[in-house]
Enzyme design. Sequence first.
Site, short mmCIF file in Angstrom:
data_model
loop_
_atom_site.label_atom_id
_atom_site.label_comp_id
_atom_site.label_asym_id
_atom_site.label_seq_id
_atom_site.Cartn_x
_atom_site.Cartn_y
_atom_site.Cartn_z
N ASP A 294 38.49 55.28 8.01
CA ASP A 294 39.08 55.37 9.34
C ASP A 294 38.14 54.64 10.31
O ASP A 294 37.02 55.10 10.54
CB ASP A 294 39.22 56.85 9.73
CG ASP A 294 39.82 57.03 11.12
OD1 ASP A 294 39.90 56.05 11.89
OD2 ASP A 294 40.21 58.17 11.44
N SER B 12 46.13 40.72 21.32
CA SER B 12 47.60 40.67 21.33
C SER B 12 48.00 39.89 22.57
O SER B 12 47.24 39.81 23.54
CB SER B 12 48.16 42.10 21.43
OG SER B 12 49.55 42.08 21.75
N TYR C 30 48.50 50.75 24.58
CA TYR C 30 48.31 49.55 23.75
C TYR C 30 47.88 48.38 24.61
O TYR C 30 46.93 47.66 24.26
CB TYR C 30 49.62 49.25 23.02
CG TYR C 30 49.52 48.10 22.03
CD1 TYR C 30 49.00 48.32 20.76
CD2 TYR C 30 49.95 46.83 22.36
CE1 TYR C 30 48.91 47.28 19.84
CE2 TYR C 30 49.86 45.79 21.45
CZ TYR C 30 49.35 46.02 20.20
OH TYR C 30 49.25 44.99 19.29
N LYS D 288 44.30 46.47 24.12
CA LYS D 288 44.19 45.08 23.70
C LYS D 288 43.51 44.21 24.77
O LYS D 288 42.80 43.26 24.44
CB LYS D 288 45.56 44.52 23.30
CG LYS D 288 46.11 45.17 22.02
CD LYS D 288 45.16 44.99 20.84
CE LYS D 288 45.75 45.47 19.52
NZ LYS D 288 44.84 45.25 18.39
P1 NAI Z 1 50.39 46.98 10.20
O1 NAI Z 1 50.79 48.33 10.65
O2 NAI Z 1 51.19 46.25 9.22
O3 NAI Z 1 48.88 47.04 9.64
C1 NAI Z 1 47.89 47.77 10.31
C2 NAI Z 1 46.97 48.38 9.27
O4 NAI Z 1 45.94 49.08 9.97
C3 NAI Z 1 47.67 49.40 8.37
O5 NAI Z 1 47.40 49.10 7.01
C4 NAI Z 1 47.07 50.72 8.78
O6 NAI Z 1 46.95 51.66 7.71
C5 NAI Z 1 45.70 50.29 9.28
N1 NAI Z 1 45.11 51.29 10.16
C6 NAI Z 1 45.71 51.97 11.17
N2 NAI Z 1 44.85 52.84 11.70
C7 NAI Z 1 43.69 52.73 11.01
C8 NAI Z 1 42.43 53.38 11.08
N3 NAI Z 1 42.20 54.34 11.97
N4 NAI Z 1 41.46 53.01 10.22
C9 NAI Z 1 41.69 52.04 9.30
N5 NAI Z 1 42.86 51.39 9.18
C10 NAI Z 1 43.84 51.73 10.03
O7 NAI Z 1 50.22 46.14 11.55
P2 NAI Z 1 50.01 44.58 11.85
O8 NAI Z 1 51.18 44.14 12.59
O9 NAI Z 1 49.54 43.86 10.67
O10 NAI Z 1 48.83 44.72 12.93
C11 NAI Z 1 47.52 44.26 12.71
C12 NAI Z 1 46.87 44.06 14.06
O11 NAI Z 1 47.62 43.06 14.77
C13 NAI Z 1 46.86 45.28 14.96
O12 NAI Z 1 45.64 45.34 15.65
C14 NAI Z 1 48.01 45.01 15.91
O13 NAI Z 1 47.84 45.69 17.12
C15 NAI Z 1 47.90 43.52 16.07
N6 NAI Z 1 49.09 42.85 16.57
C16 NAI Z 1 50.26 42.91 15.87
C17 NAI Z 1 51.38 42.27 16.34
C18 NAI Z 1 52.70 42.32 15.63
O14 NAI Z 1 53.72 41.91 16.22
N7 NAI Z 1 52.76 42.80 14.39
C19 NAI Z 1 51.33 41.49 17.61
C20 NAI Z 1 50.05 41.48 18.23
C21 NAI Z 1 48.98 42.14 17.73
#
Ligand code: NAI
Length: 258
Positions: free
Chosen positions: A70, A147, A160, A164
Site C-alpha cells: 500500500d 493528470s 482528485y 493531481k
Molecule cells: P487502474 O485503476 O487501472 O490502476 C491503478 C492501480 O493502482 C491498480 O492496480 C490499483 O490496485 C493500484 N492502487 C490503488 N491504490 C493503491 C495503493 N494504495 N497502493 C498500491 N497500489 C494501489 O488506473 P489507471 O487508469 O491505470 O491509473 C494509473 C494512474 O493514472 C493513476 O494515478 C490515475 O490517477 C492516473 N490517471 C489515469 C487516467 C485515466 O483516464 N485512466 C487519466 C489521468 C491520470
Amino acid sequence: MNNPTGTTSGTTLRNKVAVVTGGASGIGRATARLFAAEGAAVVVADLADAGEVVREIEAAGGRAVAVRADVSSETDCERIVTIAVETYGALHVLFNNAGIILRRTALEISADEWDRVMAVNVRSVYLMCRFAVPAMTEGGSIINTGSGWGLKGGANALSYCASKAAVVNMTRALAIDHAAAGIRVNSVNPGDTVTPMLRDEARQLQEEWAAFEKDAADRPMGRAGSPEEIAAAVLFLAGDASSYMTGSALVVDGGGLA
Ligand code: NAI
C-alpha cells in the site's frame, strides 16, 4: 523480448532497475511491461496481486518481481525500495503511478474519503521519493503520474483535482531539490485513458460505459488514449532521450488540454 509499442529499441533501459507502483493494472501494467521489454528489471508494486504481470514479463524473457504493498504506508514504501535494491542491486527509475479517484463534489465527499485520496495520490509520492532518492546512488529518473485534472479543473472530482495538482507541483519541487544528485523528476499527465479506473468512474457516476467513453473521446484526436500510449511517454521520461528534462509536466491527452 517483444516490444508492446513497436517504437523503441529494446535497450532503452538496459541494466536499469525500475519500480512501478500501481503496476497490476492499466497504465502501470503497460509501463511495467514496456520497461521490461526495454531491458529493465522491474519491481511491480501494487495493493492488488501483480503476479500476472510478472508472469507475462517473464514469459517474454524479461525480469520482474511482484510486491504487494500500500503506497500510502510508510513501511510499505520503504519495503518496496529495499526489495528493489536487495533483488537487483540498485535503483534507477521510479514510476509513482498508483492512484485512485472518487467522483464526488465537496458536498458529497466525506473527510475520511478526502484523506484517503490524498494519502494514496500525494503522500505516496513523498514517501516513495524519501526512500528511493537515497537508493539512486548512480542518479536516476522519477516519473509521477499527474493528470489533465492536475492542470485544469474537472467536474465531481474535488479531491482528485487537488491531489493531481499537488503531484504536478511536487514534481517541480522534487526536481529542484534532487537535480544536484543527478536525479530528474517529471510528471506525465494523461487525458482519459481506457483502463479499469475509467470504467470505475462511469460506474461511480452511474453512466453507461458507451456514453462515458464517447464523452472521453471528445477531444481533437477524437478518441481516448490507450495505456500503451501513456507508457511510451513514461519510457521517454525514464530514459536518456529526456536527459535535459526535469520538473516538467508532459501532457499526453490527444489534444484535450489544447
Ligand atoms: P487502474 O485503476 O487501472 O490502476 C491503478 C492501480 O493502482 C491498480 O492496480 C490499483 O490496485 C493500484 N492502487 C490503488 N491504490 C493503491 C495503493 N494504495 N497502493 C498500491 N497500489 C494501489 O488506473 P489507471 O487508469 O491505470 O491509473 C494509473 C494512474 O493514472 C493513476 O494515478 C490515475 O490517477 C492516473 N490517471 C489515469 C487516467 C485515466 O483516464 N485512466 C487519466 C489521468 C491520470
